[in-house]
Motif scaffolding. Structure first.
Motif, PDB file in Angstrom:
ATOM      1  N   ASP A 108       1.328   6.974  -6.689  1.00  0.00           N
ATOM      2  CA  ASP A 108       0.275   7.980  -6.906  1.00  0.00           C
ATOM      3  C   ASP A 108       0.833   9.388  -6.741  1.00  0.00           C
ATOM      4  OD1 ASP A 108      -1.697   6.090  -7.406  1.00  0.00           O
ATOM      5  OD2 ASP A 108      -2.315   5.968  -5.300  1.00  0.00           O
TER       6      ASP A 108
ATOM      7  N   THR B  61       2.069   1.781  -3.520  1.00  0.00           N
ATOM      8  CA  THR B  61       0.986   2.321  -4.358  1.00  0.00           C
ATOM      9  C   THR B  61       0.822   3.813  -4.130  1.00  0.00           C
ATOM     10  OG1 THR B  61      -0.217   0.213  -4.354  1.00  0.00           O
ATOM     11  CG2 THR B  61      -1.484   2.190  -4.881  1.00  0.00           C
ATOM     12  N   LEU B  62       0.799   4.229  -2.864  1.00  0.00           N
ATOM     13  CA  LEU B  62       0.649   5.657  -2.561  1.00  0.00           C
ATOM     14  C   LEU B  62       1.840   6.446  -3.080  1.00  0.00           C
ATOM     15  CD1 LEU B  62      -0.775   8.030  -1.304  1.00  0.00           C
ATOM     16  CD2 LEU B  62       0.155   7.371   0.936  1.00  0.00           C
TER      17      LEU B  62
ATOM     18  N   THR C   7      -3.214   4.493   4.789  1.00  0.00           N
ATOM     19  CA  THR C   7      -2.480   4.626   3.532  1.00  0.00           C
ATOM     20  C   THR C   7      -3.397   4.359   2.338  1.00  0.00           C
ATOM     21  OG1 THR C   7      -0.452   3.882   4.635  1.00  0.00           O
ATOM     22  CG2 THR C   7      -0.455   3.846   2.245  1.00  0.00           C
TER      23      THR C   7
ATOM     24  N   SER D 273      -4.322   6.970  -0.606  1.00  0.00           N
ATOM     25  CA  SER D 273      -4.034   6.601  -1.994  1.00  0.00           C
ATOM     26  C   SER D 273      -5.274   6.732  -2.872  1.00  0.00           C
ATOM     27  CB  SER D 273      -3.506   5.160  -2.041  1.00  0.00           C
ATOM     28  OG  SER D 273      -3.217   4.779  -3.358  1.00  0.00           O
TER      29      SER D 273
ATOM     30  N   ASN E 132       0.817  -1.218   0.000  1.00  0.00           N
ATOM     31  CA  ASN E 132       0.000   0.000   0.000  1.00  0.00           C
ATOM     32  C   ASN E 132       0.850   1.266   0.000  1.00  0.00           C
ATOM     33  OD1 ASN E 132      -2.419  -1.422  -0.032  1.00  0.00           O
ATOM     34  ND2 ASN E 132      -2.521  -1.548   2.193  1.00  0.00           N
TER      35      ASN E 132
ATOM     36  N   GLU F 285      -5.498   9.313  -5.977  1.00  0.00           N
ATOM     37  CA  GLU F 285      -5.774   8.753  -7.312  1.00  0.00           C
ATOM     38  C   GLU F 285      -6.993   9.442  -7.947  1.00  0.00           C
ATOM     39  OE1 GLU F 285      -6.591   4.412  -9.425  1.00  0.00           O
ATOM     40  OE2 GLU F 285      -6.067   4.522  -7.300  1.00  0.00           O
TER      41      GLU F 285
END
Length: 290
Positions: A53, A49-50, A236, A240, A46, A244
């Motif tokens: 982003d 991913t953040l 998180t 995210s 996670n 996004e």
């Protein structure tokens, strides 16, 4: 005869209950440990991913022409904080893998480090990064034996004492605060071997109960740590999802700030401010999770 008038003369049942209790808690601990590892890996994914982003946010803002100074300044700050985070997390990942390699080779010489490294590189890196350990730049890969162990422990402690960190003792303290350390070694080994077979029943029972208490405490601590990691992971994910969504909206904006509508000006400001807040979420420690 083991019992006389209901009295366990040779402590046979006492021993049996103690050993069974220890085995039960060892089994529960294994489940708790697996759950912690799962949450750590989830947090690791996670955060990646953040971070991606936020890289997209930087690029979107970079591509806007005629940006006002305030927006430029905030984006420069965002890029610098993102760079610092990525530098730190890459170092954590590299050195976590080195710690795992060290213990697999049997050269670490540290039971604490070995127990922590049993999480595996990705999970260990998520744990270390969420402890807020400082980056030190210490080279470990070229070392071996005690030197490599000490360098790794110093890194976990925030660097050498000379560099302002807590040194090897600090690293041991960090690992000592992690409930995974020692529990598997003190519980599983005793329950899985014939250790108890060759000891007197009374003594064996007392040792089993004592170990069971330690493993039970380890379960509680590991579950607490797992819960805190889960809280960080969920926060998180929310951040995210928000970034996004804002990125998707911003891709529809003109590439010239002078052509922005009033609503788009507000939206791009929200994006950069939320991105800066998201950077802080990436760097949150377990101390702030509740």
């Amino acid at each position: 005869m083991a019992e006389l008038f209901g009295i366990d003369l040779f402590n046979t049942e006492y021993k049996k209950r103690g050993v069974n209790k220890l085995k039960k808690y060892v089994s529960l601990y294994k489940h708790s440990f697996a759950n912690l590892k799962f949450n750590l890996l989830l947090l690791n994914d996670n955060r990646d991913t953040l971070s991606n982003d936020l890289s997209n946010s930087e690029q979107i803002i970079d591509n806007i022409k005629n940006k006002p100074m305030e927006l430029q300044t905030k984006n420069i700050r965002l890029k610098q904080e993102s760079k610092n985070y990525r530098t730190f997390i890459n170092e954590v990942k590299d050195k976590s893998e080195e710690a795992v390699k060290l213990t697999k080779e049997g050269t670490s010489g540290s039971a604490a480090l070995g127990a922590a490294a049993s999480l595996g590189g990705p999970a260990l890196s998520a744990l270390v990064s969420s402890l807020g350990t400082a980056s030190t730049g210490a080279a470990i890969s070229g070392l071996s034996g005690a030197a490599a162990t000490n360098a790794t422990l110093a890194w976990l402690g925030g660097g050498s004492i000379a560099a302002g960190g807590a040194g090897v003792a600090g690293g041991e303290a960090v690992l000592g605060a992690i409930p995974i350390v020692g529990w598997a070694l003190s519980g599983v080994t005793l329950a899985a071997t014939g250790f108890f077979v060759n000891n007197k029943n009374g003594k064996t029972a007392k040792q089993a109960y004592k170990k069971a208490e330690k493993v039970e405490a380890g379960i509680k601590s590991t579950d607490l740590l797992s819960n805190k990691e889960n809280i960080l992971s969920n926060e998180t994910i929310r951040s995210s999802t928000n970034i996004e969504k804002l990125n998707d909206e911003a891709t529809e904006f003109p590439n010239d700030f002078d052509k922005f509508t009033d609503k788009q000006i507000i939206k791009i400001g929200v994006l950069v401010n939320n991105a800066l807040s998201a950077e802080k979420i990436l760097q949150k420690s377990l101390k702030s999770a509740s």
